[in-house]
Design a protein around this motif. Structure first.
Motif, mmCIF file in Angstrom:
data_model
loop_
_atom_site.group_PDB
_atom_site.id
_atom_site.type_symbol
_atom_site.label_atom_id
_atom_site.label_comp_id
_atom_site.label_asym_id
_atom_site.label_seq_id
_atom_site.Cartn_x
_atom_site.Cartn_y
_atom_site.Cartn_z
ATOM 1 N N GLY A 85 0.932 -1.161 -0.090
ATOM 2 C CA GLY A 85 0.017 -0.063 -0.020
ATOM 3 C C GLY A 85 1.000 1.375 0.001
ATOM 4 N N SER A 86 0.452 2.335 -0.187
ATOM 5 C CA SER A 86 1.118 3.641 -0.416
ATOM 6 C C SER A 86 1.466 3.874 1.069
ATOM 7 C CB SER A 86 0.753 4.751 -1.257
ATOM 8 O OG SER A 86 -0.632 4.966 -0.955
ATOM 9 N N MET A 87 0.665 3.572 1.856
ATOM 10 C CA MET A 87 0.858 3.763 3.292
ATOM 11 C C MET A 87 2.134 3.378 3.951
ATOM 12 S SD MET A 87 -2.914 2.775 5.106
ATOM 13 C CE MET A 87 -3.129 3.778 6.412
ATOM 14 N N GLU A 88 2.786 2.303 3.271
ATOM 15 C CA GLU A 88 3.900 1.785 3.905
ATOM 16 C C GLU A 88 5.150 3.038 3.253
ATOM 17 O OE1 GLU A 88 7.203 -2.024 3.662
ATOM 18 O OE2 GLU A 88 6.032 -1.727 1.749
ATOM 19 N N LEU A 89 4.862 3.365 1.953
ATOM 20 C CA LEU A 89 6.069 4.201 1.559
ATOM 21 C C LEU A 89 5.815 5.622 2.164
ATOM 22 C CD1 LEU A 89 5.115 3.678 -2.247
ATOM 23 C CD2 LEU A 89 6.991 2.870 -0.940
ATOM 24 N N ILE A 90 4.359 6.170 2.443
ATOM 25 C CA ILE A 90 4.547 7.183 3.478
ATOM 26 C C ILE A 90 5.272 7.060 4.739
ATOM 27 C CG2 ILE A 90 2.707 8.857 4.512
ATOM 28 C CD1 ILE A 90 0.929 7.988 2.274
ATOM 29 N N ALA A 91 4.858 6.125 5.370
ATOM 30 C CA ALA A 91 5.513 5.901 6.789
ATOM 31 C C ALA A 91 7.165 5.619 6.541
ATOM 32 C CB ALA A 91 4.930 4.458 7.481
ATOM 33 N N ALA A 110 -5.686 17.384 5.412
ATOM 34 C CA ALA A 110 -4.841 16.478 4.860
ATOM 35 C C ALA A 110 -5.114 14.999 5.297
ATOM 36 C CB ALA A 110 -3.329 16.620 4.943
ATOM 37 N N TYR A 111 -4.763 13.961 4.375
ATOM 38 C CA TYR A 111 -4.987 12.739 4.728
ATOM 39 C C TYR A 111 -4.507 12.513 6.043
ATOM 40 C CZ TYR A 111 -4.075 7.592 4.046
ATOM 41 O OH TYR A 111 -3.944 6.343 4.050
ATOM 42 N N PRO A 112 -5.369 11.797 6.992
ATOM 43 C CA PRO A 112 -4.751 11.616 8.467
ATOM 44 C C PRO A 112 -3.499 10.896 8.636
ATOM 45 C CG PRO A 112 -7.025 10.791 8.175
ATOM 46 C CD PRO A 112 -6.493 11.363 6.832
ATOM 47 N N VAL A 153 1.491 16.476 0.558
ATOM 48 C CA VAL A 153 0.253 17.057 -0.169
ATOM 49 C C VAL A 153 -0.403 15.894 -0.844
ATOM 50 C CG1 VAL A 153 0.903 19.594 -0.276
ATOM 51 C CG2 VAL A 153 1.337 18.081 -1.927
ATOM 52 N N ALA A 154 -1.519 15.698 -0.658
ATOM 53 C CA ALA A 154 -2.306 14.620 -1.420
ATOM 54 C C ALA A 154 -3.105 15.497 -2.692
ATOM 55 C CB ALA A 154 -3.314 13.940 -0.704
ATOM 56 N N ASN A 155 -2.930 14.939 -3.992
ATOM 57 C CA ASN A 155 -3.426 15.684 -5.069
ATOM 58 C C ASN A 155 -3.916 14.671 -5.977
ATOM 59 O OD1 ASN A 155 -4.055 18.143 -6.211
ATOM 60 N ND2 ASN A 155 -2.225 17.710 -7.835
ATOM 61 N N ILE A 184 4.175 14.263 -3.205
ATOM 62 C CA ILE A 184 2.853 14.421 -3.803
ATOM 63 C C ILE A 184 2.104 13.093 -3.851
ATOM 64 C CG2 ILE A 184 1.476 15.243 -5.980
ATOM 65 C CD1 ILE A 184 4.283 16.891 -6.860
ATOM 66 N N ASP A 185 1.153 12.944 -3.026
ATOM 67 C CA ASP A 185 0.498 11.745 -2.887
ATOM 68 C C ASP A 185 -0.764 11.783 -3.834
ATOM 69 O OD1 ASP A 185 -1.227 9.445 -2.347
ATOM 70 O OD2 ASP A 185 -0.956 9.900 -0.186
ATOM 71 N N GLU A 186 -0.490 10.809 -4.976
ATOM 72 C CA GLU A 186 -1.569 10.906 -6.271
ATOM 73 C C GLU A 186 -2.583 9.646 -5.819
ATOM 74 O OE1 GLU A 186 -0.044 13.671 -9.540
ATOM 75 O OE2 GLU A 186 0.644 11.468 -9.712
HETATM 76 C C1 LIG Z 1 -4.451 10.271 0.059
HETATM 77 C C2 LIG Z 1 -4.257 8.839 0.297
HETATM 78 N N1 LIG Z 1 -3.140 8.374 0.349
HETATM 79 C C3 LIG Z 1 -2.857 7.021 0.502
HETATM 80 C C4 LIG Z 1 -3.773 6.062 0.755
HETATM 81 C C5 LIG Z 1 -3.513 4.879 1.213
HETATM 82 O O1 LIG Z 1 -3.641 3.931 0.049
HETATM 83 P P1 LIG Z 1 -2.962 2.544 0.131
HETATM 84 O O2 LIG Z 1 -4.041 1.742 0.208
HETATM 85 O O3 LIG Z 1 -2.244 2.423 -1.139
HETATM 86 O O4 LIG Z 1 -1.969 2.296 1.445
HETATM 87 C C6 LIG Z 1 -5.119 6.695 0.869
HETATM 88 C C7 LIG Z 1 -6.449 5.667 1.177
HETATM 89 O O5 LIG Z 1 -7.332 6.115 1.369
HETATM 90 C C8 LIG Z 1 -5.575 8.120 0.615
HETATM 91 O O6 LIG Z 1 -6.454 8.593 0.621
#
Ligand SMILES: Cc1ncc(COP(=O)(O)O)c(C=O)c1O
Length: 360
Positions: A85-91, A110-112, A153-155, A184-186
């Motif tokens: 998931g992109s969550m892993e990359l964010i963390a 922003a995305y919490p 930033v999520a975009n 930039i989180d797409e």
């Molecule tokens: C802005 C944003 N970034 C990341 C994610 C997480 O995505 P992933 O399922 O790839 O971890 C979400 C999920 O809702 C999101 O809204």
């Protein structure tokens, strides 16, 4: 008594959707921005076949998936990292580039998970005000401090659904100091691709990362596959803190097959946006305030936190779950995912009834 370390004890658990319908009611979840339909049949078939190799560890370099992403997006495979998931990359970005000596900055609504990622590494989490649900580049730049290490930033944005035009994103990047990484989180990028404002070229500057995911337009939220384009020096550091075997064989294979079926993904986006825009008009006719969205969800401004609470309770009583947004400073709002048409219709009917009841 065994205690966790101080900053972890102080953290609240990440608030996921609560999905507990009253007895006898069918659960209608419009709360997690999942796709309105299952993944491409090609992805389902490929993922199922891949299970035969499930006794082996997955490819730690996501070779086939990266090659496919490189081909579809015209970007270098070696600059791509894939995450659970992109969550892993964010963390992992937070882990590699921020700590208790510095700060992470994001827009107010922003995305919490950006905040959670900062808390996990003890970084200060600064927020910049938004103007009516829109990211303000001026406010972000004004909120930069000498110790700002990452700007997320999520975009398009979640939960606002609004987007930052490319010219504004360039102005943001140009205004940030060279030692602040812009992420930039797409996650919802595919729903706005028709606007033809790609951001991948910013990565070439060396100070910007662009993230995407298979969880939304590709309908693979349950397989946990995200990815991003990284400058080489940033990628090298992030990899050090990633789980080296992070994406299952089935996840990698299904994601690659989903990617190769672009027409199915585009069709999902078309179906979603058509339903979304129809729903928006319907709720507006009922007197509700629904800003324009560039994603697979809408934000419904209910007028006050009280109104949002009562509308949410009325929907929950019928088994319909939207997502309240008090956690990101929008207590007057509910976020509604564009799910299957029948579910949307039921939820819209309840919201209409609720809006009508408020008038009388
Ligand atoms: C802005 C944003 N970034 C990341 C994610 C997480 O995505 P992933 O399922 O790839 O971890 C979400 C999920 O809702 C999101 O809204």
């Amino acid at each position: 008594m065994i205690r966790s370390v101080g900053h972890i004890s102080a953290m609240s658990p990440y608030a996921l959707a609560q999905l507990n319908p009253p007895e006898g009611k069918r659960l209608i979840s419009l709360s997690q921005n999942e796709s309105l339909r299952p993944p491409s049949p090609l992805a389902i078939e490929a993922g199922a076949k891949a299970l035969k190799g499930g006794h082996l560890y997955p490819d730690p370099d996501w070779g086939e998936l990266r090659a496919a992403l490189s081909g579809i997006h015209g970007i270098p495979a070696e600059s791509i990292l894939c995450g659970n998931g992109s969550m892993e990359l964010i963390a992992c970005l937070a882990q590699a580039f921020a700590d208790e000596q510095n700060a992470v900055l994001a827009p107010a609504h922003a995305y919490p998970f950006f905040r959670s990622a900062a808390q996990m590494v003890r970084a200060r989490y600064d927020v910049a005000p938004e103007s009516d649900g829109r990211v303000s580049v001026d406010a972000l730049l004004a909120a930069v401090r000498p110790d700002t290490r990452i700007v997320f930033v999520a975009n398009p944005g979640n939960p606002t659904g609004t987007r930052i035009p490319r010219a504004e994103m360039l102005r943001l990047r140009d205004g940030l100091p060279g030692d602040s990484l812009l992420v930039i989180d797409e996650a919802y990028g595919e729903f706005a691709d028709h606007l033809n404002e790609p951001m991948f070229d910013l990565v070439g500057r060396g100070d910007t990362v662009v993230l995407r995911t298979f969880s939304k337009a590709y309908g693979l939220a349950g397989m946990r596959v995200g990815w991003g384009l990284f400058p080489p020096e940033i990628a090298r550091e992030v990899r050090k803190v990633m789980n080296p075997n992070n994406i299952t064989i089935a996840g990698q294979t299904a994601a690659k097959a989903a990617l190769m079926d672009q027409s199915y993904m585009r069709d999902t986006c078309r179906k979603t946006t058509r339903l979304r825009d129809r729903l928006r008009r319907r709720l507006q006719q009922a007197g509700l305030d629904v800003p324009e969205s560039f994603t697979n969800f809408i934000l419904i401004r209910m007028g006050s936190p009280d109104a949002a609470h009562h509308a949410n309770e009325a929907l929950r009583a019928e088994g319909v779950f939207l997502r309240p947004q008090g956690g990101v400073g929008l207590a007057d709002s509910l976020r509604m995912t564009i799910g299957p048409a029948d579910d949307i219709d039921i939820a819209a009917g309840l919201l209409e009834r609720w809006a009508e009841g408020k008038k009388t």
